[in-house]
Design a protein around this motif. Structure first.
Motif, short mmCIF file in Angstrom:
data_model
loop_
_atom_site.label_atom_id
_atom_site.label_comp_id
_atom_site.label_asym_id
_atom_site.label_seq_id
_atom_site.Cartn_x
_atom_site.Cartn_y
_atom_site.Cartn_z
N LEU A 40 0.83 -1.21 0.00
CA LEU A 40 0.00 0.00 0.00
C LEU A 40 0.86 1.26 0.00
N GLU A 41 1.96 1.21 0.74
CA GLU A 41 2.88 2.36 0.78
C GLU A 41 3.50 2.61 -0.59
N SER A 42 3.88 1.49 -1.26
CA SER A 42 4.47 1.62 -2.60
C SER A 42 3.47 2.19 -3.59
N LYS A 43 2.22 1.71 -3.54
CA LYS A 43 1.18 2.22 -4.43
C LYS A 43 0.91 3.70 -4.17
N ALA A 44 0.90 4.06 -2.89
CA ALA A 44 0.65 5.45 -2.54
C ALA A 44 1.78 6.35 -3.06
N ALA A 45 3.03 5.86 -2.94
CA ALA A 45 4.18 6.63 -3.43
C ALA A 45 4.12 6.78 -4.95
N SER A 46 3.74 5.69 -5.65
CA SER A 46 3.63 5.74 -7.10
C SER A 46 2.54 6.72 -7.54
N ALA A 47 1.41 6.66 -6.82
CA ALA A 47 0.31 7.56 -7.15
C ALA A 47 0.71 9.02 -6.91
N ALA A 48 1.44 9.25 -5.82
CA ALA A 48 1.89 10.62 -5.53
C ALA A 48 2.87 11.11 -6.59
N SER A 49 3.78 10.20 -7.01
CA SER A 49 4.75 10.58 -8.04
C SER A 49 4.06 10.89 -9.36
N ALA A 50 3.08 10.03 -9.73
CA ALA A 50 2.34 10.26 -10.98
C ALA A 50 1.57 11.57 -10.93
N ALA A 51 0.99 11.85 -9.77
CA ALA A 51 0.24 13.11 -9.61
C ALA A 51 1.19 14.30 -9.72
N GLY A 52 2.39 14.14 -9.14
CA GLY A 52 3.38 15.22 -9.24
C GLY A 52 3.81 15.46 -10.67
N ASP A 53 4.07 14.37 -11.41
CA ASP A 53 4.46 14.50 -12.82
C ASP A 53 3.35 15.15 -13.63
N LYS A 54 2.11 14.74 -13.34
CA LYS A 54 0.96 15.30 -14.04
C LYS A 54 0.86 16.80 -13.78
N LEU A 55 1.08 17.18 -12.53
CA LEU A 55 1.00 18.59 -12.16
C LEU A 55 2.09 19.40 -12.85
N GLU A 56 3.31 18.85 -12.90
CA GLU A 56 4.41 19.54 -13.57
C GLU A 56 4.14 19.71 -15.06
N THR A 57 3.57 18.66 -15.67
CA THR A 57 3.23 18.74 -17.09
C THR A 57 2.20 19.81 -17.35
N LEU A 58 1.18 19.84 -16.49
CA LEU A 58 0.13 20.86 -16.64
C LEU A 58 0.69 22.27 -16.43
N LYS A 59 1.59 22.40 -15.45
CA LYS A 59 2.21 23.71 -15.22
C LYS A 59 3.02 24.15 -16.43
N GLY A 60 3.79 23.19 -16.97
CA GLY A 60 4.61 23.51 -18.14
C GLY A 60 3.76 23.89 -19.34
N ALA A 61 2.68 23.13 -19.55
CA ALA A 61 1.79 23.42 -20.68
C ALA A 61 1.14 24.79 -20.51
N ALA A 62 0.72 25.09 -19.29
CA ALA A 62 0.10 26.40 -19.04
C ALA A 62 1.10 27.53 -19.26
N THR A 63 2.34 27.30 -18.83
CA THR A 63 3.38 28.32 -19.02
C THR A 63 3.65 28.57 -20.49
N GLU A 64 3.71 27.49 -21.27
CA GLU A 64 3.95 27.62 -22.71
C GLU A 64 2.82 28.39 -23.39
N GLU A 65 1.59 28.09 -23.00
CA GLU A 65 0.45 28.78 -23.58
C GLU A 65 0.45 30.26 -23.21
N LEU A 66 0.82 30.55 -21.97
CA LEU A 66 0.89 31.95 -21.54
C LEU A 66 1.97 32.71 -22.31
N LYS A 67 3.10 32.04 -22.55
CA LYS A 67 4.18 32.68 -23.31
C LYS A 67 3.73 32.99 -24.74
#
Length: 207
Positions: A40-67
Motif C-alpha cells: 500500500l505504501e508503494s502504491k501510494a508513493a507511485s500515485a503521488a509521483s504520478a500526480a506530481g508528474d501530471k502537475l508539472e506537465t500541466l504547469k509547463g503546458a500552461a506556461t507555454e500557452e501563456l508565453k
C-alpha cells in the motif's frame, strides 16, 4: 490410570490436553500485514509521483500557452509580426530563402569540383587543383561559379519551404495534440514537424 492420576487430570487439565503453539500462526499474520502495508505504501508513493508528474506537465503546458499568448499580444501591440500568423510564416520562409539560397550559391565552386570528381575521380588531384584549372581554362571567376543559377534557385526554394513549413507543422501538430501532450512530447512533435517540412522542401529542390 489410577485414582491419583485421574484426580490430577481434573485439577491440572493441561497435563492431558495437547498443547498447540500459536507463535507460527501469529508470525505469519504479522508478516502478511507488513507485506500488505509495504504494498500500500508503494502504491501510494507511485500515485503521488504520478500526480506530481501530471502537475508539472500541466504547469509547463500552461506556461507555454501563456508565453505564446503574451508574444501574440506584444507583437500585436507593437505592430510587429503576430506569432503563427500568415505574416509570421512568410517571414520564416523569407529567412530560409535568404539563408539557404545565399550560402549554397556561395559554395558553388566547391560543389562544382565535387560533382566533376564524382563523374571522373581522376579529373583533378584535389579541390585546389580543380579550382586552379577551372579558373585558368574556363573564364576565371565565372567558370568557378558555373551552375550558380540553378543552385541559387533550388536551395532558395528548399530553404523557404524548410523554414516556413517547419513552423507551420510544429504549430499544427501541437494544436492537434493539445497543450498537455504538446508540452510532454515537445521533442517528438518538433521532430515530426521538421521531417514533414524537409519532405516538402526536398521535393522543391529536386528539379
Amino acid at each position: 490410570m489410577n485414582a491419583i492420576g485421574l484426580f490430577n487430570s481434573f485439577v491440572n487439565p493441561s497435563s492431558v490436553v495437547p498443547q498447540f503453539s500459536l507463535g507460527g500462526i501469529q508470525a505469519s499474520v504479522v508478516d502478511d500485514a507488513k507485506a500488505k502495508a509495504k504494498e500500500l505504501e508503494s502504491k501510494a508513493a507511485s500515485a503521488a509521483s504520478a500526480a506530481g508528474d501530471k502537475l508539472e506537465t500541466l504547469k509547463g503546458a500552461a506556461t507555454e500557452e501563456l508565453k505564446k499568448d503574451a508574444a501574440k499580444i506584444s507583437s500585436a501591440a507593437s505592430g510587429g509580426i503576430v506569432l503563427y500568423s500568415a505574416q509570421f510564416y512568410a517571414a520564416c520562409a523569407l529567412g530560409g530563402l535568404l539563408a539557404c539560397g545565399a550560402t549554397h550559391a556561395f559554395v558553388t565552386p566547391l560543389d562544382l569540383v565535387k560533382c566533376r570528381k564524382q563523374v571522373d575521380k581522376n579529373i583533378y588531384k584535389s579541390n585546389m587543383d580543380g579550382w586552379r584549372k577551372i579558373y585558368a581554362g574556363e573564364g576565371g571567376i565565372r567558370g568557378l561559379y558555373t551552375g550558380i543559377s540553378p543552385t541559387l534557385f533550388g536551395y532558395s526554394v528548399q530553404g523557404a519551404a524548410k523554414y516556413g513549413f517547419y513552423e507551420y507543422f510544429k504549430h499544427l501538430y501541437s494544436e492537434l495534440a493539445g497543450p498537455e501532450a504538446a508540452y510532454k512530447y515537445k521533442d517528438a512533435i518538433f521532430l515530426a514537424g521538421s521531417a514533414s517540412a524537409e519532405f516538402i522542401a526536398d521535393i522543391g529542390l529536386v528539379p
